[in-house]
Design an enzyme around this catalytic site. Sequence first.
Site, PDB file in Angstrom:
ATOM      1  N   ARG A 191      11.124  -0.523  11.289  1.00  7.82           N
ATOM      2  CA  ARG A 191       9.979  -0.265  12.153  1.00  7.82           C
ATOM      3  C   ARG A 191       9.911  -1.270  13.291  1.00  7.82           C
ATOM      4  NH1 ARG A 191       4.811   0.727   8.296  1.00  7.82           N
ATOM      5  NH2 ARG A 191       3.850  -0.570   9.912  1.00  7.82           N
ATOM      6  N   ARG A 211      12.052  -4.909   5.479  1.00  7.92           N
ATOM      7  CA  ARG A 211      11.700  -3.541   5.044  1.00  7.92           C
ATOM      8  C   ARG A 211      12.549  -2.509   5.794  1.00  7.92           C
ATOM      9  NH1 ARG A 211       5.635  -1.437   5.588  1.00  7.92           N
ATOM     10  NH2 ARG A 211       5.876  -2.229   7.706  1.00  7.92           N
ATOM     11  N   LYS A 235       0.837  -1.211   0.000  1.00  5.93           N
ATOM     12  CA  LYS A 235       0.000   0.000   0.000  1.00  5.93           C
ATOM     13  C   LYS A 235       0.869   1.258   0.000  1.00  5.93           C
ATOM     14  CE  LYS A 235      -2.091  -1.195   3.842  1.00  5.93           C
ATOM     15  NZ  LYS A 235      -1.405  -2.457   4.130  1.00  5.93           N
ATOM     16  N   ARG A 268      -0.045  -9.017  13.287  1.00  7.07           N
ATOM     17  CA  ARG A 268      -0.723  -8.026  12.429  1.00  7.07           C
ATOM     18  C   ARG A 268      -1.553  -8.715  11.342  1.00  7.07           C
ATOM     19  NH1 ARG A 268       4.337  -4.744  10.730  1.00  7.07           N
ATOM     20  NH2 ARG A 268       2.971  -3.689   9.260  1.00  7.07           N
ATOM     21  N   ARG A 309      -9.996   0.529   8.273  1.00  6.40           N
ATOM     22  CA  ARG A 309      -9.478  -0.796   8.597  1.00  6.40           C
ATOM     23  C   ARG A 309     -10.502  -1.636   9.349  1.00  6.40           C
ATOM     24  NH1 ARG A 309      -3.608   0.440   8.549  1.00  6.40           N
ATOM     25  NH2 ARG A 309      -2.565  -1.519   8.813  1.00  6.40           N
TER      26      ARG A 309
HETATM   27  P1  AP5 Z   1       4.821  -1.443   1.936  1.00  3.44           P
HETATM   28  O1  AP5 Z   1       4.522  -0.647   0.711  1.00  3.44           O
HETATM   29  O2  AP5 Z   1       5.457  -0.747   3.085  1.00  3.44           O
HETATM   30  O3  AP5 Z   1       3.502  -2.251   2.410  1.00  3.44           O
HETATM   31  P2  AP5 Z   1       2.240  -1.733   3.204  1.00  3.44           P
HETATM   32  O4  AP5 Z   1       1.073  -2.481   2.652  1.00  3.44           O
HETATM   33  O5  AP5 Z   1       2.166  -0.247   3.206  1.00  3.44           O
HETATM   34  O6  AP5 Z   1       2.608  -2.299   4.643  1.00  3.44           O
HETATM   35  P3  AP5 Z   1       2.461  -1.653   6.077  1.00  3.44           P
HETATM   36  O7  AP5 Z   1       3.202  -2.596   7.014  1.00  3.44           O
HETATM   37  O8  AP5 Z   1       2.891  -0.238   6.130  1.00  3.44           O
HETATM   38  O9  AP5 Z   1       0.958  -1.780   6.302  1.00  3.44           O
HETATM   39  P4  AP5 Z   1       0.248  -1.831   7.601  1.00  3.44           P
HETATM   40  O10 AP5 Z   1      -1.117  -1.695   7.097  1.00  3.44           O
HETATM   41  O11 AP5 Z   1       0.489  -2.997   8.479  1.00  3.44           O
HETATM   42  O12 AP5 Z   1       0.923  -0.669   8.473  1.00  3.44           O
HETATM   43  P5  AP5 Z   1       0.510   0.808   8.760  1.00  3.44           P
HETATM   44  O13 AP5 Z   1       1.730   1.614   8.771  1.00  3.44           O
HETATM   45  O14 AP5 Z   1      -0.626   1.233   7.916  1.00  3.44           O
HETATM   46  O15 AP5 Z   1       5.730  -2.679   1.462  1.00  3.44           O
HETATM   47  C1  AP5 Z   1       6.249  -3.611   2.396  1.00  3.44           C
HETATM   48  C2  AP5 Z   1       7.641  -4.079   1.946  1.00  3.44           C
HETATM   49  O16 AP5 Z   1       7.509  -4.810   0.711  1.00  3.44           O
HETATM   50  C3  AP5 Z   1       8.626  -2.928   1.637  1.00  3.44           C
HETATM   51  O17 AP5 Z   1       9.902  -3.313   2.017  1.00  3.44           O
HETATM   52  C4  AP5 Z   1       8.544  -2.765   0.092  1.00  3.44           C
HETATM   53  O18 AP5 Z   1       9.750  -2.263  -0.460  1.00  3.44           O
HETATM   54  C5  AP5 Z   1       8.271  -4.191  -0.348  1.00  3.44           C
HETATM   55  N1  AP5 Z   1       7.441  -4.288  -1.547  1.00  3.44           N
HETATM   56  C6  AP5 Z   1       6.363  -3.537  -1.884  1.00  3.44           C
HETATM   57  N2  AP5 Z   1       5.838  -3.953  -3.072  1.00  3.44           N
HETATM   58  C7  AP5 Z   1       6.615  -4.994  -3.473  1.00  3.44           C
HETATM   59  C8  AP5 Z   1       6.581  -5.861  -4.620  1.00  3.44           C
HETATM   60  N3  AP5 Z   1       5.665  -5.746  -5.575  1.00  3.44           N
HETATM   61  N4  AP5 Z   1       7.532  -6.834  -4.701  1.00  3.44           N
HETATM   62  C9  AP5 Z   1       8.475  -6.967  -3.735  1.00  3.44           C
HETATM   63  N5  AP5 Z   1       8.557  -6.174  -2.635  1.00  3.44           N
HETATM   64  C10 AP5 Z   1       7.635  -5.210  -2.501  1.00  3.44           C
HETATM   65  O19 AP5 Z   1      -0.065   0.670  10.239  1.00  3.44           O
HETATM   66  C11 AP5 Z   1       0.793   0.411  11.328  1.00  3.44           C
HETATM   67  C12 AP5 Z   1      -0.022   0.307  12.608  1.00  3.44           C
HETATM   68  O20 AP5 Z   1      -0.726   1.537  12.853  1.00  3.44           O
HETATM   69  C13 AP5 Z   1      -1.111  -0.753  12.621  1.00  3.44           C
HETATM   70  O21 AP5 Z   1      -0.615  -2.029  12.979  1.00  3.44           O
HETATM   71  C14 AP5 Z   1      -2.064  -0.178  13.692  1.00  3.44           C
HETATM   72  O22 AP5 Z   1      -1.574  -0.385  14.975  1.00  3.44           O
HETATM   73  C15 AP5 Z   1      -2.015   1.305  13.399  1.00  3.44           C
HETATM   74  N6  AP5 Z   1      -3.033   1.735  12.423  1.00  3.44           N
HETATM   75  C16 AP5 Z   1      -2.814   2.210  11.161  1.00  3.44           C
HETATM   76  N7  AP5 Z   1      -3.972   2.504  10.554  1.00  3.44           N
HETATM   77  C17 AP5 Z   1      -4.952   2.207  11.455  1.00  3.44           C
HETATM   78  C18 AP5 Z   1      -6.366   2.282  11.409  1.00  3.44           C
HETATM   79  N8  AP5 Z   1      -7.021   2.731  10.329  1.00  3.44           N
HETATM   80  N9  AP5 Z   1      -7.055   1.888  12.506  1.00  3.44           N
HETATM   81  C19 AP5 Z   1      -6.429   1.445  13.620  1.00  3.44           C
HETATM   82  N10 AP5 Z   1      -5.083   1.343  13.726  1.00  3.44           N
HETATM   83  C20 AP5 Z   1      -4.354   1.723  12.650  1.00  3.44           C
END
Ligand code: AP5
Length: 214
Positions: free
Chosen positions: A162, A129, A22, A173, A95
């Site tokens: 992270r 990552r 994402k 997660r 979410r």
């Molecule tokens: P990346 O692009 O970083 O993936 P992502 O889907 O953004 O993963 P996140 O871990 O950031 O998502 P998340 O939803 O768990 O975390 P968030 O920060 O939103 O890619 C991942 C890796 O893969 C990278 O190294 C990249 O280079 C690689 N990659 C990408 N595409 C690729 C491909 N095609 N091929 C190979 N490699 C690839 O949330 C964190 C925390 O915040 C949550 O756990 C929760 O506690 C809180 N939170 C956030 N939003 C909410 C909400 N709405 N409600 C409640 N709590 C929330």
Amino acid sequence: MNDYRRSMDTKIVLLGPPGSGKGTQAEKMEDELGLVRLSTGDILREAVRNETELGREAKGFMDKGQLVPNDLVIDLMKEKISHLDDGYILDGFPRTVEQAEALESIAEIDHVINLEVDDEELVNRLTKRRTCPNCNAVYHLIYKPPKKEGVCDRCGGKLYQRSDDSEETVRNRLKVYRENTYPLIEYYKKKGVLHNIDGKGDIKEIFENIRELL
Ligand code: AP5
């Protein structure tokens, strides 16, 4: 493929499990389509770094890989979205069904893009990552390494791992995703705005597939 101006007016939700890409795709959409990106994860991590009241409340949940409670996130995102006029990308919001209903009360979403990737690939991606704390650019030690080790290509920031990217927390997660966020696929399918996109393979090709449907 649509023109730049039309993309600017489009409201997009990026859905998908942790590590599905994402943030990576949102970064490209921001750079190449000129859309504003709002990432709940980035906003919450900044609040944790700055030790604000929100950050102090959110930290414990984030460190364990749990969702931050709906009441905190919904008010925060409603306020942020109220400042945006044109098109935007919501990365990581909603979410839960409760968050989706709250979003529906303030905005009409045009497209929900659901990135599909299997669990083992997700664990491999997240544990290797690296992230930039300044501009939130995302790297992978093997799939997308920075040009200079440990340094962000975009802004020169010092990359870090992270705290929620350990294997144990990543697996939690994924469980939290399946229980709370997965139902949103059906929710948005019923609304006729869902697009399932294969999130495996070349990052640029995935971006082109997203761009085609906007
Ligand atoms: P990346 O692009 O970083 O993936 P992502 O889907 O953004 O993963 P996140 O871990 O950031 O998502 P998340 O939803 O768990 O975390 P968030 O920060 O939103 O890619 C991942 C890796 O893969 C990278 O190294 C990249 O280079 C690689 N990659 C990408 N595409 C690729 C491909 N095609 N091929 C190979 N490699 C690839 O949330 C964190 C925390 O915040 C949550 O756990 C929760 O506690 C809180 N939170 C956030 N939003 C909410 C909400 N709405 N409600 C409640 N709590 C929330």
